[in-house]
Scaffold this active site. Structure first.
Site, PDB file in Angstrom:
ATOM      1  N   LYS A 155       0.820  -1.218   0.000  1.00 39.06           N
ATOM      2  CA  LYS A 155       0.000   0.000   0.000  1.00 39.06           C
ATOM      3  C   LYS A 155       0.856   1.272   0.000  1.00 39.06           C
ATOM      4  O   LYS A 155       0.379   2.336  -0.351  1.00 39.06           O
ATOM      5  CB  LYS A 155      -0.968   0.003   1.189  1.00 39.06           C
ATOM      6  CG  LYS A 155      -2.122  -0.974   1.000  1.00 39.06           C
ATOM      7  CD  LYS A 155      -3.187  -0.813   2.075  1.00 39.06           C
ATOM      8  CE  LYS A 155      -4.353  -1.755   1.837  1.00 39.06           C
ATOM      9  NZ  LYS A 155      -4.008  -3.182   2.089  1.00 39.06           N
TER      10      LYS A 155
HETATM   11  C1  LIG Z   1      -4.586  -4.350   1.532  1.00 38.48           C
HETATM   12  C2  LIG Z   1      -3.786  -5.573   1.396  1.00 38.48           C
HETATM   13  C3  LIG Z   1      -4.136  -6.599   0.479  1.00 38.48           C
HETATM   14  C4  LIG Z   1      -5.408  -6.567  -0.333  1.00 38.48           C
HETATM   15  O1  LIG Z   1      -5.430  -5.548  -1.301  1.00 38.48           O
HETATM   16  P1  LIG Z   1      -6.838  -5.053  -1.893  1.00 38.48           P
HETATM   17  O2  LIG Z   1      -6.492  -3.951  -2.820  1.00 38.48           O
HETATM   18  O3  LIG Z   1      -7.645  -4.566  -0.714  1.00 38.48           O
HETATM   19  O4  LIG Z   1      -7.477  -6.217  -2.557  1.00 38.48           O
HETATM   20  C5  LIG Z   1      -3.271  -7.675   0.346  1.00 38.48           C
HETATM   21  N1  LIG Z   1      -2.147  -7.781   1.080  1.00 38.48           N
HETATM   22  C6  LIG Z   1      -1.777  -6.827   1.983  1.00 38.48           C
HETATM   23  C7  LIG Z   1      -0.523  -7.013   2.762  1.00 38.48           C
HETATM   24  C8  LIG Z   1      -2.585  -5.695   2.166  1.00 38.48           C
HETATM   25  O5  LIG Z   1      -2.207  -4.760   3.057  1.00 38.48           O
END
Ligand SMILES: *Cc1c(COP(=O)(O)O)cnc(C)c1O
Length: 366
Positions: A21
């Site tokens: 993210k």
């Molecule tokens: C947020 C997150 C996901 C999922 O991503 P989305 O865009 O919500 O589908 C997967 N792995 C990690 C480590 C995350 O923080």
């Protein structure tokens, strides 16, 4: 990185909080600050966190922004030390970390109250960090392009999925003309998306806590975007689908819509037993220690046919962010990510407050 012939892993966790993210959040922060500077406005972002990966990424990304203040509420002593330190070791005057004497629900309730607070609005606009912001998706498109360029041709992407933002970014890349061999959304035991795509019935169930906590989502917010595309961008039809879902807790897809959804993405649910087995498998076979989110995306590529083109599993967090679970499976703690090891002895900045709106408001104004 190629693990076996045709089987690749795309590591996206080399940013400041060691989770994917970070990438999009840094773009959102820079764009927001630019836009506000141009219009001369100020923005206060208010958010509550239970210790998920998004809030820490936001703190790191917005630290030092000129036109944005960030207020993050977390429940005192109820987030892991690593998650807390990722937020509280930021030494930027535009970031206020509030540790609330209460639980996550208290934090969420307080943020709702703050967002409605007229006296805060005098200082500028108020907003919350949310995962449906288009810029967060746009910021994830480049890694599909980059991976395809590195491979020199189209690949199948297997994406660990919660709110379906990351997977939808790949689908958006394909809409923009990126050649791909398709997308697989890998969800944990919270399998509403997989049931929708596989059975044609999208139905809500209570969320269950999993090792891959950042994917514990029962109704992925970006699924609506996929349905909109699958209807041929028919807003009325999309609205009807989600109104039925909101009213009844379930909606069945017409055959033509289901066919279009399946053409865009396939979906698979990986339960906790398989997640643990995959962490063990990755260590035994490739000497790799993977986080539980990555482990959810790892079994499907091994089952897919790789003779006609490469399969890429996305790896979304460093294993040391989820050290307790990984060590429960493997019997040892993962090596900390360099950015996490560096947190160890840094000074923390946070203010402890009661779960009371007036008290929190006073801290923010101070
Ligand atoms: C947020 C997150 C996901 C999922 O991503 P989305 O865009 O919500 O589908 C997967 N792995 C990690 C480590 C995350 O923080």
């Amino acid at each position: 990185m190629e693990l076996e012939p045709g089987l690749f892993v795309l590591e996206l966790f080399h940013g400041p909080t060691a989770a994917f993210k970070d990438l999009a959040m840094q773009l959102v922060a820079a764009l927001t600050d630019e836009a506000l500077a141009a219009s001369g406005e100020r923005l206060t972002i208010l958010t509550a966190t239970s210790g998920d990966t998004g809030a820490a990424a936001a703190v790191r990304a917005f630290a030092g922004a000129q036109s944005v203040d960030l207020v993050v509420l977390h429940p005192l002593d109820r987030v892991s030390p690593v998650q807390r330190k990722q937020m509280t070791t930021v030494q930027a005057d535009n970031v206020l970390n509030l540790a609330v004497r209460g639980d996550f629900d208290d934090c969420q309730r307080l943020v709702k109250g703050l967002l409605a607070e007229e006296s805060l609005r005098e200082r500028g606009r108020l907003s919350s960090v949310n995962s449906i912001n288009w810029a967060r998706l746009a910021g994830q498109i480049p890694y599909y392009v980059s991976a395809t360029a590195q491979l020199g041709g189209p690949a199948t992407f297997v994406v660990p999925t919660g709110n379906f933002g990351d997977a939808f970014a790949g689908i958006a890349a394909a809409h923009m003309g990126l050649p791909t061999r398709g997308f697989v959304a890998a969800v944990n035991q919270n399998d509403a998306l997989a049931r929708a795509v596989n059975d044609g019935l999208y139905s809500r169930r209570p969320a269950i806590e999993s090792a891959s906590v950042s994917m514990d989502v029962q109704a992925p917010s970006n699924f609506e975007r996929l349905v909109y595309e699958a209807t041929g961008r028919d807003g009325d039809r999309t609205r009807a689908v989600f109104e039925t879902f909101a009213r009844d807790g379930a909606v069945a897809f017409d055959p033509d819509l289901l066919t279009a959804l399946r053409a865009a993405v396939s979906a698979v649910s990986i339960d906790e037993t398989e997640t643990r087995a995959e962490i063990a498998h990755a260590h035994e076979t490739w000497g790799r220690v993977v986080c539980p989110h990555t482990a959810v995306a790892s079994p499907p590529p091994r089952r897919l046919d790789r003779s006609t083109g490469p399969v890429v599993a996305l790896s979304t967090a460093h294993p040391s962010k989820f050290g307790a679970f990984v060590s429960d499976v493997l019997g040892f703690e993962p090596e900390p990510a360099p950015v996490i090891a560096a947190l160890g002895d840094q000074a923390e900045r946070m203010t402890i407050v009661d779960a009371d709106l007036a008290a929190v408001l006073a801290e923010i104004k101070a």
